[in-house]
Design an enzyme around this catalytic site. Structure first.
Site, PDB file in Angstrom:
ATOM      1  N   ASN A 192      -7.982  -1.664  -3.585  1.00  0.00           N
ATOM      2  CA  ASN A 192      -7.128  -2.435  -4.499  1.00  0.00           C
ATOM      3  C   ASN A 192      -6.500  -3.603  -3.739  1.00  0.00           C
ATOM      4  OD1 ASN A 192      -4.489  -1.564  -3.343  1.00  0.00           O
ATOM      5  ND2 ASN A 192      -5.266   0.436  -3.979  1.00  0.00           N
ATOM      6  N   LYS A 217     -27.128   3.806   2.331  1.00  0.00           N
ATOM      7  CA  LYS A 217     -26.757   2.692   1.444  1.00  0.00           C
ATOM      8  C   LYS A 217     -27.544   2.814   0.128  1.00  0.00           C
ATOM      9  CE  LYS A 217     -26.755  -2.285   1.222  1.00  0.00           C
ATOM     10  NZ  LYS A 217     -27.793  -3.273   1.355  1.00  0.00           N
ATOM     11  N   LYS A 260       7.125  13.369 -10.235  1.00  0.00           N
ATOM     12  CA  LYS A 260       6.797  13.386  -8.802  1.00  0.00           C
ATOM     13  C   LYS A 260       7.962  13.910  -7.972  1.00  0.00           C
ATOM     14  CE  LYS A 260       3.107   9.993  -8.907  1.00  0.00           C
ATOM     15  NZ  LYS A 260       2.081   9.558  -7.960  1.00  0.00           N
TER      16      LYS A 260
HETATM   17  O1  PMT Z   1       1.166  -3.986  -0.429  1.00  0.00           O
HETATM   18  P1  PMT Z   1       1.755  -5.204  -1.114  1.00  0.00           P
HETATM   19  O2  PMT Z   1       0.737  -6.277  -1.374  1.00  0.00           O
HETATM   20  O3  PMT Z   1       2.986  -5.705  -0.411  1.00  0.00           O
HETATM   21  O4  PMT Z   1       2.237  -4.745  -2.590  1.00  0.00           O
HETATM   22  C1  PMT Z   1       3.251  -3.817  -2.731  1.00  0.00           C
HETATM   23  C2  PMT Z   1       2.927  -2.757  -3.787  1.00  0.00           C
HETATM   24  C3  PMT Z   1       2.855  -3.407  -5.145  1.00  0.00           C
HETATM   25  C4  PMT Z   1       1.596  -2.074  -3.477  1.00  0.00           C
HETATM   26  C5  PMT Z   1       4.071  -1.700  -3.691  1.00  0.00           C
HETATM   27  O5  PMT Z   1       5.290  -2.323  -3.980  1.00  0.00           O
HETATM   28  C6  PMT Z   1       3.836  -0.551  -4.677  1.00  0.00           C
HETATM   29  O6  PMT Z   1       4.173  -0.608  -5.849  1.00  0.00           O
HETATM   30  N1  PMT Z   1       3.233   0.556  -4.183  1.00  0.00           N
HETATM   31  C7  PMT Z   1       2.835   1.705  -4.981  1.00  0.00           C
HETATM   32  C8  PMT Z   1       1.564   1.388  -5.684  1.00  0.00           C
HETATM   33  C9  PMT Z   1       1.033   2.567  -6.473  1.00  0.00           C
HETATM   34  O7  PMT Z   1       0.028   3.090  -6.122  1.00  0.00           O
HETATM   35  O8  PMT Z   1       1.808   2.950  -7.460  1.00  0.00           O
HETATM   36  P2  PMT Z   1       1.467   4.244  -8.421  1.00  0.00           P
HETATM   37  O9  PMT Z   1       2.381   4.023  -9.565  1.00  0.00           O
HETATM   38  O10 PMT Z   1       0.022   4.314  -8.689  1.00  0.00           O
HETATM   39  O11 PMT Z   1       1.876   5.477  -7.562  1.00  0.00           O
HETATM   40  C10 PMT Z   1       3.169   6.065  -7.613  1.00  0.00           C
HETATM   41  C11 PMT Z   1       3.602   6.575  -6.261  1.00  0.00           C
HETATM   42  O12 PMT Z   1       2.771   7.656  -5.849  1.00  0.00           O
HETATM   43  C12 PMT Z   1       3.540   5.554  -5.156  1.00  0.00           C
HETATM   44  O13 PMT Z   1       4.674   5.742  -4.341  1.00  0.00           O
HETATM   45  C13 PMT Z   1       2.264   5.904  -4.390  1.00  0.00           C
HETATM   46  O14 PMT Z   1       2.363   5.558  -3.006  1.00  0.00           O
HETATM   47  C14 PMT Z   1       2.226   7.419  -4.565  1.00  0.00           C
HETATM   48  N2  PMT Z   1       0.861   7.975  -4.556  1.00  0.00           N
HETATM   49  C15 PMT Z   1      -0.009   7.669  -5.554  1.00  0.00           C
HETATM   50  C16 PMT Z   1      -1.261   8.258  -5.565  1.00  0.00           C
HETATM   51  C17 PMT Z   1      -1.613   9.152  -4.545  1.00  0.00           C
HETATM   52  N3  PMT Z   1      -2.808   9.724  -4.507  1.00  0.00           N
HETATM   53  N4  PMT Z   1      -0.740   9.438  -3.574  1.00  0.00           N
HETATM   54  C18 PMT Z   1       0.491   8.869  -3.552  1.00  0.00           C
HETATM   55  O15 PMT Z   1       1.288   9.130  -2.644  1.00  0.00           O
END
Ligand code: PMT
Length: 401
Positions: free
Chosen positions: A211, A289, A342
């Site tokens: 991503n 591949k 969470k």
């Molecule tokens: O990296 P940058 O370009 O500076 O951008 C910052 C950001 C937008 C990536 C950052 O601010 C942000 O929002 N990060 C979380 C992105 C995300 O995956 O959000 P989510 O809503 O999908 O996940 C929720 C939370 O669960 C997040 O804290 C994520 O780290 C955590 N997660 C999600 C999936 C997973 N398998 N494991 C996790 O720990």
């Protein structure tokens, strides 16, 4: 008042009428046993003398970038490393302008530019100079670089005008620095873990799903935590970013690697999950591949949710667990759900549908959702990710202490 024994303070005095207040500021620091070295700019010497400064500080006074004697004893880089904190008081409009440009044409600006320590500025100038757009833009820049600004205050000025621009009182400056240094000592007892960046989920040996995360927001949070004294571990997906060598950096590529690194880094007191972890991985990653074919169906399965695992860890749940929520719509509803589902203490929601904030942007705009605070949510408007991080860490420090 707490003692500053063994704390090393580098004072930089610039040329302004408030320079006389710096002598009183130095006296207070000395009374509390700080070690002091001072740099006087050329103009500062029109207001205070090296002799008066050295008599009060009992420490060396430097004024010349090209002094053979000083370079042999302590060069400008060593001087910037020696200090625990740098205080520029009074910080004139000229010095603020120079620092915001990264200028290094005298000892004061060179040492500040070379410093890896917290720099505090106590501005002092005429009200019109203070209010001038250029001064305000320069200060905004400096704040985004991590400089802390003390004051100025409103009052009668030496020039006869009234308004904002008076240097803060010596005791106010002392208290700010004292709080900073003691927070740092207290925070030193705490471990912090931050995840940042994207993860790569391989389809075959050369292709993967990923991503747009640059890692910037997580790296800035780790930097702010480290600067404030936390023993900081940063677990990062693939990025081009760098951090201070004192931050323990663990580089990973896949969600599974990020999960294992997180497990190994427990226990921790604070955990902040800023990584954009891929929600899915390939069920059957190909060893070779994949050849060009007409249609390709990818069979995906859910990745482990690292945040969920940590926040529900019975014996090793950190004291503060902070998740991020990257949303393109229904931000309030989705963030509130993530806070609950969470099991987080806070969720920091960012709207990632805009170009100027969120993924791979220099700025961010966040809304914090709290589980156990009276104030249920808090907005922090669009600003540099470094400033957003300072705001987040200010709140972490307030809660953990
Ligand atoms: O990296 P940058 O370009 O500076 O951008 C910052 C950001 C937008 C990536 C950052 O601010 C942000 O929002 N990060 C979380 C992105 C995300 O995956 O959000 P989510 O809503 O999908 O996940 C929720 C939370 O669960 C997040 O804290 C994520 O780290 C955590 N997660 C999600 C999936 C997973 N398998 N494991 C996790 O720990």
């Amino acid at each position: 008042m707490k003692d500053l024994l063994n704390k090393k303070i580098l004072f930089i005095i610039c040329g302004g009428i408030s320079a006389y207040k710096s002598l009183e500021t130095i006296r207070i620091f000395k009374k509390h046993n700080a070690q002091i070295k001072t740099i006087l700019t050329k103009n500062a010497k029109e207001f205070v003398t090296p002799l008066s400064v050295t008599s009060l500080s009992k420490g060396k006074v430097y004024d010349d970038l090209f002094s053979l004697e000083n370079e042999a004893e302590m060069d400008h880089i060593s001087l910037s490393r020696w200090a625990d904190v740098i205080i520029i008081a009074p910080a004139t409009a000229n010095t603020i302008s120079k620092l915001s440009q990264g200028s290094s044409d005298d000892l004061a600006s060179t040492v500040t530019l070379a410093s890896n320590k917290q720099v505090f500025l106590a501005p002092a100038m005429n009200v019109r100079m203070w209010e001038h757009k250029s001064t305000q833009i320069n200060l905004k820049k400096l704040k985004s670089y991590g400089y802390k600004i003390i004051g100025p205050e409103i009052g009668d000025m030496a020039c006869g005008e009234y308004g904002e621009g008076k240097m803060s009182e010596p005791l106010v400056i002392y208290k700010e620095i004292q709080n900073f240094l003691f927070d740092k000592i207290k925070n030193n007892n705490f471990k912090a873990l931050v995840t940042a960046g994207p993860t790569n989920e391989y389809i075959d040996p050369v292709r993967f799903i990923t991503n747009k995360s640059s890692g910037r927001q997580g790296y800035e949070i780790a930097k702010s935590l480290h600067k404030r004294g936390f023993d900081t571990t940063l677990i990062s997906g693939p990025t081009n970013l760098k951090v201070d060598e004192n931050i323990k950096l663990i580089k990973v590529e896949t969600a599974e690697e990020m999960f294992k690194a997180t497990q190994k880094s427990l226990p921790t007191d604070i955990a902040i999950f800023a990584a954009a972890v891929a929600d899915f991985k390939l069920r059957d990653k190909q060893k070779e591949k994949i050849k060009k074919i007409e249609n390709l169906t990818l069979n995906l399965e859910k990745n482990i949710d690292i945040l969920n695992y940590v926040s529900n860890h019975n014996s090793m749940r950190p004291k503060i667990v902070v998740g991020f929520a990257a949303e393109t719509s229904n931000l309030e509803k989705n963030a509130a759900e993530k806070l609950k589902n969470k099991n987080c203490d806070w969720i920091i929601a960012n709207n990632v549908s805009k170009d100027e904030s969120g993924f791979n942007a220099e700025h961010n705009e966040i809304k914090i959702f709290y589980k156990n605070k009276k104030m249920k949510t808090e907005n922090i408007s669009l600003r540099k990710k470094s400033e957003i991080s300072e705001e987040i860490v200010d709140r972490i420090v307030a809660q953990i202490n």
